[in-house]
Design a protein around this motif. Structure first.
Motif, mmCIF file in Angstrom:
data_model
loop_
_atom_site.group_PDB
_atom_site.id
_atom_site.type_symbol
_atom_site.label_atom_id
_atom_site.label_comp_id
_atom_site.label_asym_id
_atom_site.label_seq_id
_atom_site.Cartn_x
_atom_site.Cartn_y
_atom_site.Cartn_z
ATOM 1 N N SER A 15 0.838 -1.318 -0.217
ATOM 2 C CA SER A 15 0.035 0.109 0.027
ATOM 3 C C SER A 15 0.955 1.199 0.078
ATOM 4 N N ALA A 16 2.031 1.283 -0.102
ATOM 5 C CA ALA A 16 2.905 2.328 -0.055
ATOM 6 C C ALA A 16 2.646 3.232 -1.058
ATOM 7 N N PHE A 17 2.459 3.026 -2.401
ATOM 8 C CA PHE A 17 1.912 4.068 -3.418
ATOM 9 C C PHE A 17 0.442 3.955 -3.837
ATOM 10 N N ILE A 33 -2.523 10.782 -6.147
ATOM 11 C CA ILE A 33 -2.359 9.635 -5.232
ATOM 12 C C ILE A 33 -2.095 10.120 -3.758
ATOM 13 N N ASN A 34 -2.679 9.752 -2.787
ATOM 14 C CA ASN A 34 -2.429 10.428 -1.566
ATOM 15 C C ASN A 34 -1.812 9.240 -0.784
ATOM 16 N N ILE A 35 -0.625 9.381 -0.005
ATOM 17 C CA ILE A 35 -0.029 8.127 0.688
ATOM 18 C C ILE A 35 -0.047 8.584 2.001
ATOM 19 N N ASP A 40 0.535 14.109 -1.296
ATOM 20 C CA ASP A 40 -0.241 13.933 -2.706
ATOM 21 C C ASP A 40 0.879 13.796 -3.864
ATOM 22 N N THR A 139 8.591 9.662 -5.469
ATOM 23 C CA THR A 139 7.754 10.573 -6.254
ATOM 24 C C THR A 139 8.004 12.036 -6.353
#
Length: 143
Positions: A15-17, A33-35, A40, A139
């Protein structure tokens, strides 16, 4: 390839990214994408880097550039590539190539083992005066 323990744990986590949520902004929206809260992104980059030597009129830097040029068209042809940047620092003797892709396209490139990464890494390792050949994934997000 040297990866810190923390980054290894991050990558190992499925689930890291993975998106926590994908806000919808309608037609032409950005799929962010929100980590973590406030963290984001929509771009993932793969960096290839090494150290070069100033010896012999910077021959290792010249050879590293030639190695990049041998694979550059192939890198730019990867589906989803936004841009390819080359970074050279004359102070700390860094030579880096940063390839940025949309987050939605990155997985396909990762499945191909980041081709032509292997070819470039082997070429860099074979150059006299080049050391610390490494890779990293991270990222990117303009702020």
């Amino acid at each position: 390839m040297k990866i810190t323990a923390a980054f290894t744990a991050l990558i190992a986590s499925a689930s890291a990214f993975a998106p926590a949520s994908r806000p919808s902004f309608g037609v032409g929206s950005l799929n962010m994408i929100n980590i973590a809260e406030g963290v984001d992104f929509d771009t993932i980059a793969r960096e290839w880097r090494c150290k070069w030597s100033p010896d012999d009129d910077k021959a290792s830097l010249v050879a590293a550039q030639k190695a990049l040029e041998e694979v550059l068209d192939e890198v730019k042809a990867v589906e989803g590539v936004k841009k390819v940047d080359r970074v050279v620092c004359g102070g700390c003797l860094d030579f880096k190539i940063v390839t940025s892709l949309g987050a939605d396209d990155f997985g396909k490139w990762e499945e191909s083992e980041f081709a032509p990464e292997g070819k470039l890494i082997e070429a860099l390792k074979a150059i006299d005066g080049v050391s610390l050949v490494e890779t990293q994934t991270y990222t990117l997000m303009p702020m």
